[in-house]
Design an enzyme around this catalytic site. Structure first.
Site, PDB file in Angstrom:
ATOM      1  N   ARG A   1       0.804  -1.216   0.000  1.00  0.00           N
ATOM      2  CA  ARG A   1       0.000   0.000   0.000  1.00  0.00           C
ATOM      3  C   ARG A   1       0.840   1.271   0.000  1.00  0.00           C
ATOM      4  O   ARG A   1       1.759   1.421   0.816  1.00  0.00           O
ATOM      5  CB  ARG A   1      -0.943   0.007   1.208  1.00  0.00           C
TER       6      ARG A   1
ATOM      7  N   HIS B   1       4.681 -10.547   2.063  1.00  0.00           N
ATOM      8  CA  HIS B   1       5.263  -9.625   3.032  1.00  0.00           C
ATOM      9  C   HIS B   1       6.566 -10.183   3.602  1.00  0.00           C
ATOM     10  O   HIS B   1       7.221  -9.549   4.423  1.00  0.00           O
ATOM     11  CB  HIS B   1       4.239  -9.389   4.155  1.00  0.00           C
TER      12      HIS B   1
ATOM     13  N   TYR C   1      14.260   2.713  10.874  1.00  0.00           N
ATOM     14  CA  TYR C   1      13.483   1.672  11.535  1.00  0.00           C
ATOM     15  C   TYR C   1      14.426   0.727  12.273  1.00  0.00           C
ATOM     16  O   TYR C   1      15.518   0.437  11.791  1.00  0.00           O
ATOM     17  CB  TYR C   1      12.701   0.831  10.515  1.00  0.00           C
TER      18      TYR C   1
END
Length: 710
Positions: free
Chosen positions: A408, A438, A471
């Protein structure tokens, strides 16, 4: 006892808003550098945009379709959730703008930085703006009239616009309504511009304010009665019929183009906009009153992300960190040789992502490498990994890349890369029908003498060199034969028609991953009931899956001690007597986005550690291709144990979820040393003996207790 009771859960949407409030806290705390606080405010605004475009849009779709099915955990209907979301979101947005107006703007002024208004301009500044407007802005603007022959324009999602009410200079009849027009603030121009001051002070003005100053130039022969900014957020989720799509790439390209034309879900307006004009916009957009957000300040605070990155203000940001060489690579002369000796753990962003990039670059140019296979979910705009994969194909190697086109808001970027890889000769696949891939895995097949060796990299995070600096993620290199076999079977499963194989080490979704987690939880329950110590510690981004939550409730009732580090959404309500009183939930929000997934089970003393691409969300279990993999090497287990231990002791950036569903900030007790887990990990990566690194890391730890705005 009925564990499946509405009171035992927290609504997913409410939990997400609570997470964004924790992000806003970082913008409020005075011991964060000023420009970092601006960045956190921009992150909050960006997060809210995505929340409305996807989650609120989904609830509105349910309402339109008459779907009466309530949330399966809290029992709230779509209408009830929308009402609750609106109440909380309005309060949250008001808080963000109080923070901007009452705290951050005054703090900027103290640093000699100001955002000005037309009434505050000097004559020289006004002249400068007039010249800039006529030469740079006016030629780009397109006023759009709205009348019987000009319907209300389909304004792009998240575009900034100015609503204008006009009347002809010629006499207008009493019964005639004012004329209405829209001017879109062009996104191709900078959102803010600097004005001349003749001194050290720096003054900026937003582009929409400049346009409003001279808006009469767009409507000669008319008097401007009113003008005010507004912004529309639209449903941006895409729906693709994968079963009937002949070309998935082309179908997703078409759907992405429709994103700007989805149904409106939120309208932001300047608080100065008249109620008549607000009602006109609301009527045209078919929105409810609760969907209107009156903003006391600049619409779309995401511009602060770019503003806060201005290089001349490095002193108002966190000191930069330099990702360190992973310790297992120090002294090694060859990457493959190092991996062949032992499993290697990488802890980003404290340790460099370069070995991962080098892994693919080395394989692309190594004549002994026969094949490279890799999954790509989100990659950077100029990805060195993608370039290396393309070069590998050009060098004649067998290169297979799964590019997830349905990631997305990264669909367009991934489509570009998919085409480039195909042009280079890579075999590109787009995943399995109905599922998002994923997983984060790369396989290099190498001939070494008379044998074939498979080198594998598995990770909790994406193959993205940019986010690897922002991250926190964990990756592991291994040359273990069983991991290599599993990796080969995994890619064969993705590219062929084979049923899911019997894995040697890994577990995958959507076939078997949830069952694997449930078995691990129930094994701890068995240990507890047998009188043996039982313990579960997990670290993830979100916890929403009902089956896993109910299993944790059962484990708590059996006496299993459970600590859940959940950064964002958590639908489990801890601390309920007789249900979840052995469960503690923490959330760490700080400089870096906590993204790694770690799962620990005591297992009667035979401790097991797992890393995964998956959170404990239903979508990860049933509609995504995910990988869970064990960490087997003792020294790497000890590293993971240390990471979990330090994070559970964090008293600088950690929050604790209470039984009432609210989060409480953890603060150091009197005399207790501060533990800022993220900065401690960086210090450890630098090496405790490096005094320079130590001083730098310590300077990043907040020293004064933060306080929330009233």
């Amino acid at each position: 006892m009925n564990l499946d009771h509405h009171a035992h859960f927290i609504n997913r949407e409410v939990s997400w808003l609570l997470f964004n409030e924790r992000v806003a806290f970082e913008a409020a705390r005075g011991d964060n550098p000023l420009f970092e606080r601006l960045r956190f405010l921009a992150i909050c605004a960006s997060n809210l945009d995505e929340f409305f475009m996807v989650r609120v849009a989904g609830l509105k779709d349910q309402l339109k379709l008459g779907v009466g099915r309530p949330d399966n955990k809290t029992g709230m209907t779509a209408a009830q959730q929308l009402t609750e979301v609106a109440n909380r979101a309005h309060a949250h947005v008001n808080h963000l703008y109080r923070l901007w107006n009452k705290t951050l703007l005054p703090a900027l002024r103290k640093e000699g930085i100001d955002f000005t208004h037309p009434s505050q301009l000097t004559q020289a500044q006004r002249a400068h703006l007039e010249e800039y407007y006529h030469h740079h802005v006016f030629p780009v603007l397109t006023p759009l009239a709205v009348d019987a022959s000009h319907p209300f324009p389909l304004l792009a999602n998240r575009s900034l616009n100015i609503a204008v009410l006009l009347e002809p200079i010629a006499v207008r009849l009493p019964h005639e309504s004012p004329l209405f027009a829209v001017v879109q603030v062009p996104s191709v121009l900078p959102r803010y511009l600097e004005l001349p001051t003749g001194g050290r002070k720096r003054v900026f003005m937003l582009l929409e304010a400049v346009i409003e100053m001279f808006i009469d130039t767009l409507f000669p022969g008319h008097t401007v009665l009113e003008h005010a900014c507004f912004r529309i957020t639209r449903n941006a989720d895409i729906t693709v019929d994968e079963e009937s799509a002949e070309d998935l790439l082309e179908e997703i390209e078409r759907e992405v183009k429709k994103r700007n034309r989805g149904a409106a879900v939120r309208l932001e307006v300047q608080s100065s906009m008249s109620s008549e004009l607000v009602e006109t916009l609301r009527d045209w957009l078919e929105l409810e009153a609760e969907d209107i957000y009156a903003i006391d300040g600049p619409l779309d605070l995401t511009f602060l992300m770019r503003f806060s990155a201005m290089p001349e203000y490095a002193h108002l940001r966190f000191p930069p960190i330099s990702p360190q060489v992973p310790p297992d690579f120090i002294g090694e002369t060859g990457l493959f040789e190092a991996i062949a000796k032992r499993d290697i753990l990488l802890f980003h962003p404290y340790e460099s992502f370069d070995p991962v990039v080098h892994f693919i670059h080395l394989a692309a140019n190594d004549p002994q490498v026969l094949a490279i296979k890799q999954t790509l979910y989100r990659v950077s705009g100029n990805s060195p990994i993608v370039l290396a994969l393309a070069r590998a194909a050009e060098n004649g190697k067998q290169v297979t890349v799964l590019v997830e086109l349905k990631a997305r808001f990264d669909e367009e970027n991934n489509i570009v890369w998919a085409k480039k890889l195909e042009e280079a000769g890579c075999h590109v696949i787009y995943g399995l029908v109905g599922l998002k891939t994923h997983s984060k895995i790369a396989l290099v097949v190498r001939r070494e003498g008379e044998r074939i060796v498979r080198y594998v990299h598995l990770s909790t995070g994406n193959y993205n060199d940019n986010t690897a600096r922002l991250y926190t993620d964990l990756g592991m290199f291994t040359a273990r034969e069983e991991f290599g076999e599993d990796a080969s079977l995994f890619f064969n499963h993705l590219t062929g028609f084979a049923d899911p194989p019997a894995w040697r080490r890994i577990a995958t979704a959507p076939h078997g991953l949830k069952d694997a987690f449930l078995k691990l939880i129930h094994r701890e329950i068995d240990h507890a009931r047998a009188g043996r110590p039982a313990r579960i510690i997990t670290k993830m981004n979100a916890l929403t899956d009902k089956d896993l939550i109910l299993a944790l409730f059962e484990a708590s009732r059996a006496g299993v001690e459970i600590d859940l580090l959940v950064r964002g959404i958590c639908c489990l309500r801890p601390g309920i007597p007789g249900v979840s009183d052995h469960i503690r939930v923490s959330s760490i929000v700080g400089r870096f986005l906590e993204h790694s997934r770690i799962y620990y089970f005591l297992n009667g003393g035979e401790e097991e550690y797992y890393l995964a691409s998956a959170d404990w969300m239903t979508r990860n279990m049933v509609s995504r291709v995910e990988i869970l993999f064990p960490v087997l090497q003792d020294n790497l287990k000890q590293r993971l144990k240390h990471i979990l231990d330090v994070q559970l002791r964090d008293n600088v950036n950690r929050w604790i979820l209470a039984a009432n569903g609210q989060y409480e900030k953890v603060e150091p007790k009197p005399g207790e040393p501060k533990v800022a887990s993220q900065m401690q990990f960086y210090l450890e990566a630098c090496g405790a003996a490096d005094e320079t690194a130590k001083a730098l890391a310590e300077s990043m730890i907040p020293r004064t207790p933060p306080r929330l705005l009233p």
